[in-house]
Design a protein around this motif. Structure first.
Motif, PDB file in Angstrom:
ATOM      1  N   GLU A 125      -7.475  -7.679 -16.956  1.00 54.02           N
ATOM      2  CA  GLU A 125      -7.655  -8.431 -18.207  1.00 54.02           C
ATOM      3  C   GLU A 125      -8.017  -9.877 -17.911  1.00 54.02           C
ATOM      4  OE1 GLU A 125      -5.253  -9.547 -22.341  1.00 54.02           O
ATOM      5  OE2 GLU A 125      -4.250  -8.434 -20.737  1.00 54.02           O
ATOM      6  N   TYR A 126      -7.326 -10.493 -16.940  1.00 55.01           N
ATOM      7  CA  TYR A 126      -7.638 -11.874 -16.568  1.00 55.01           C
ATOM      8  C   TYR A 126      -9.085 -11.986 -16.081  1.00 55.01           C
ATOM      9  CZ  TYR A 126      -7.662 -16.237 -13.918  1.00 55.01           C
ATOM     10  OH  TYR A 126      -7.999 -17.486 -13.427  1.00 55.01           O
ATOM     11  N   ASP A 183     -12.838 -14.128  -8.771  1.00 58.42           N
ATOM     12  CA  ASP A 183     -12.434 -13.882 -10.159  1.00 58.42           C
ATOM     13  C   ASP A 183     -10.964 -13.488 -10.291  1.00 58.42           C
ATOM     14  OD1 ASP A 183     -15.058 -14.234 -11.374  1.00 58.42           O
ATOM     15  OD2 ASP A 183     -15.611 -12.387 -10.346  1.00 58.42           O
ATOM     16  N   LEU A 238     -13.296  -7.473 -25.440  1.00 62.36           N
ATOM     17  CA  LEU A 238     -13.892  -8.799 -25.296  1.00 62.36           C
ATOM     18  C   LEU A 238     -15.398  -8.797 -25.556  1.00 62.36           C
ATOM     19  CD1 LEU A 238     -11.959  -9.843 -22.066  1.00 62.36           C
ATOM     20  CD2 LEU A 238     -11.435 -10.474 -24.423  1.00 62.36           C
ATOM     21  N   LYS A 241     -17.940  -7.518 -23.885  1.00 57.90           N
ATOM     22  CA  LYS A 241     -18.740  -7.857 -22.708  1.00 57.90           C
ATOM     23  C   LYS A 241     -19.252  -6.577 -22.067  1.00 57.90           C
ATOM     24  CE  LYS A 241     -16.370 -12.151 -21.393  1.00 57.90           C
ATOM     25  NZ  LYS A 241     -15.674 -12.868 -20.293  1.00 57.90           N
ATOM     26  N   TYR A 249     -11.334  -3.526 -21.611  1.00 61.42           N
ATOM     27  CA  TYR A 249     -11.468  -4.946 -21.898  1.00 61.42           C
ATOM     28  C   TYR A 249     -12.921  -5.358 -22.111  1.00 61.42           C
ATOM     29  CZ  TYR A 249      -6.532  -5.467 -21.337  1.00 61.42           C
ATOM     30  OH  TYR A 249      -5.181  -5.353 -21.531  1.00 61.42           O
ATOM     31  N   SER A 250     -13.833  -4.570 -21.630  1.00 58.00           N
ATOM     32  CA  SER A 250     -15.228  -4.804 -21.995  1.00 58.00           C
ATOM     33  C   SER A 250     -15.408  -4.583 -23.489  1.00 58.00           C
ATOM     34  CB  SER A 250     -16.142  -3.859 -21.208  1.00 58.00           C
ATOM     35  OG  SER A 250     -16.101  -4.150 -19.840  1.00 58.00           O
ATOM     36  N   THR A 292      -4.485  -3.342 -28.570  1.00 62.01           N
ATOM     37  CA  THR A 292      -4.098  -2.881 -27.238  1.00 62.01           C
ATOM     38  C   THR A 292      -3.194  -1.666 -27.307  1.00 62.01           C
ATOM     39  OG1 THR A 292      -4.243  -5.146 -26.419  1.00 62.01           O
ATOM     40  CG2 THR A 292      -3.038  -3.579 -25.072  1.00 62.01           C
ATOM     41  N   GLU A 313     -18.394 -14.009 -16.303  1.00 63.83           N
ATOM     42  CA  GLU A 313     -19.545 -14.216 -17.181  1.00 63.83           C
ATOM     43  C   GLU A 313     -20.502 -13.055 -17.001  1.00 63.83           C
ATOM     44  OE1 GLU A 313     -21.315 -17.992 -16.545  1.00 63.83           O
ATOM     45  OE2 GLU A 313     -19.464 -19.115 -16.926  1.00 63.83           O
ATOM     46  N   ASN A 350     -11.643 -11.760 -18.775  1.00 65.95           N
ATOM     47  CA  ASN A 350     -11.716 -12.964 -19.597  1.00 65.95           C
ATOM     48  C   ASN A 350     -12.515 -14.055 -18.908  1.00 65.95           C
ATOM     49  OD1 ASN A 350     -10.024 -13.284 -22.273  1.00 65.95           O
ATOM     50  ND2 ASN A 350      -8.865 -11.868 -20.974  1.00 65.95           N
ATOM     51  N   MET A 351     -12.446 -14.103 -17.587  1.00 64.35           N
ATOM     52  CA  MET A 351     -13.084 -15.184 -16.847  1.00 64.35           C
ATOM     53  C   MET A 351     -14.519 -14.892 -16.435  1.00 64.35           C
ATOM     54  SD  MET A 351     -10.959 -17.546 -16.880  1.00 64.35           S
ATOM     55  CE  MET A 351      -9.261 -17.677 -17.453  1.00 64.35           C
TER      56      MET A 351
END
Length: 474
Positions: free
Chosen positions: A396-397, A412, A364, A366, A360-361, A148, A403, A400-401
């Protein structure tokens, strides 16, 4: 700053949870031999050095898994400890925290009662496995932090590459933001002290780093001191260092302070409004004389240090209340730079949203999700009291959550954002928000206007009619 002190709150949370779960006292030590976290009796020792020759110091030095001391008074490793005669611990076990194959800390379980000693001795194998798990957890937390912060702690709006910070990498297009950047560029090579002010999360530390790395001091140290995080009894020795024998538990050879460590570079005094009043006169003298004298010493060490201070408090108000020295205030407030809050630069929110979603993609692994148009409007209108830091934490939260593949919606959001004033549920929050959005586009007298609005909101025309009827706007 030591590794574990960067995640001090997380480490303390781990210590508290382990103590509650196991019924043992817990200590977490950093690579400097400073107790970062602790429970019970050891909580009062946070911020202090562990004794010389202690069990934990040996684990730090060797990286070994250690052993269990269930008869500390007679153990060979305890005899060298300066607190050997006064120790009340009946059993202790330690486990190293490793990073890049080097010990950067120690997790310790301590028993002060016969029951705690028996618990340690009877369950030593299970406890070792548990300590290994916590050690890995701390290591992973630090590795994630390293990823980070590789982008200059991007929650404050910068990008970093190989510790080089540039004003050109700063995120923001608003006039208020560019105004402060323009002023900062003018003084990068000035020796004058800068005072950065602004709310929490507005980017004060990254602004300080940008000034340093754009200056002729870029290849010299940049030392950060969080004045609010150092126990009052240790502030003076942390800032100015100490000579050998200065106090009980001090390193035998003494220790240089943050100012000496920053020589020829920059020292960043963050949260300077929390600096104890008792230390302020010595700081003033150091700034004026450009010399430092270590605690317990008599020698003066010359300094060539650029000082950048920061605070989210009104120092002048503190001066009027006599909690901050007036002469020190004028000494540090030579070049004041105020960083605007996110509410003053609403036009930059979309830039941060795009940046954090991509960030964050990547972290993580995604796909970058789409953002519901209504949710995007909510982001633009929300009161971000935590500024850029809160905005990033929210993204960020959600990342993470969510899909993947998916569109980010109100569902979300973190729970604490689900509740608003006079609103006790997510449904009512969304309803109020939808009504406000639709009301902004009234009157809609022609069908063509309604069609345009439906297209803009990415909903069908029939859905728009239903919502207008629902909120009494038709």
């Amino acid at each position: 700053m030591s590794y574990i002190s960067k995640i001090e709150e997380f480490a303390q949370s781990c210590a508290d949870n382990m103590a509650d779960l196991l019924g043992l006292e817990v200590s977490i030590i950093d690579e400097l031999g400073i107790r970062v976290s602790g429970t019970g009796f050891h909580q009062s020792l946070i911020g202090k050095s562990i004794p010389e020759g202690s069990f934990f110091e040996q684990i730090l030095r060797t990286g070994s898994k250690g052993t269990i001391f269930d008869n500390r008074k007679d153990h060979e490793h305890c005899i060298s400890c300066i607190f050997h005669e006064r120790c009340t611990e009946l059993a202790t076990m330690g486990y190293p925290v490793m990073m890049n194959d080097q010990p950067i800390g120690v997790i310790g379980f301590i028993g002060f009662t016969a029951e705690q000693r028996d618990l340690i001795v009877t369950n030593k194998e299970k406890l070792y496995k548990f300590m290994g798990t916590i050690s890995t957890l701390l290591e992973n937390k630090l590795l994630l932090l390293e990823v980070t912060t590789r982008n200059c702690e991007v929650h404050e709006g910068f990008q970093q590459e190989k510790r080089a910070y540039s004003f050109n990498d700063m995120i923001g297009e608003s006039e208020q933001f560019h105004s402060v950047v323009k002023k900062a560029k003018k003084v990068v090579n000035s020796p004058s002290t800068i005072l950065l002010t602004g709310e929490n999360g507005t980017g004060k530390e990254c602004m300080a780093k940008a000034v340093h790395y754009e200056s002729s001091r870029a290849n010299q140290p940049f030392i950060t001191v969080n004045c609010s995080a150092i126990p009052e009894t240790l502030v003076e020795s942390e800032l100015f260092g100490y000579d050998k024998g200065a106090f009980t538990g001090a390193n035998r050879g003494g220790k240089i302070g943050k100012f000496e460590a920053a020589n020829n570079g920059t020292i960043f005094l963050d949260e300077i409004g929390d600096l104890p009043l008792s230390v302020q006169p010595k700081l003033l003298r150091v700034l004026q004389e450009k010399q430092v004298e270590r605690v317990g010493g008599t020698r003066q060490y010359s300094l060539n240090v650029r000082v950048i201070a920061a605070t989210n408090k009104s120092l002048w108000e503190m001066v009027t209340k006599e909690t901050f020295r007036e002469d020190l205030y004028y000494r540090i407030n030579v070049i004041p730079l105020r960083l605007p809050s996110l509410s003053e630069r609403v036009g930059d929110i979309r830039l941060f949203l795009s940046y954090f979603l991509k960030k964050y993609s990547h972290i993580l692994q995604k796909n970058v999700p789409k953002l519901d148009p209504l949710l995007e409007q909510w982001f633009l209108q929300n009161e971000w009291k935590g500024n850029i830091r809160q905005l990033e934490n929210t993204v960020e939260y959600m990342m993470n959550m969510v899909e993947s593949p998916h569109t980010l919606t109100f569902e979300d959001l973190p729970y604490y954002l689900h509740t608003r004033q006079n609103s006790s549920s997510l449904d009512s929050m969304v309803a109020n928000f939808e009504r406000n959005i639709l009301a902004q586009h009234l009157p809609l007298n022609q069908k063509e206007q309604k069609e345009q609005l439906a297209k803009m909101l990415n909903i069908s025309l029939s859905t728009l009619y239903r919502k207008l009827d629902k909120y009494g706007l038709s």
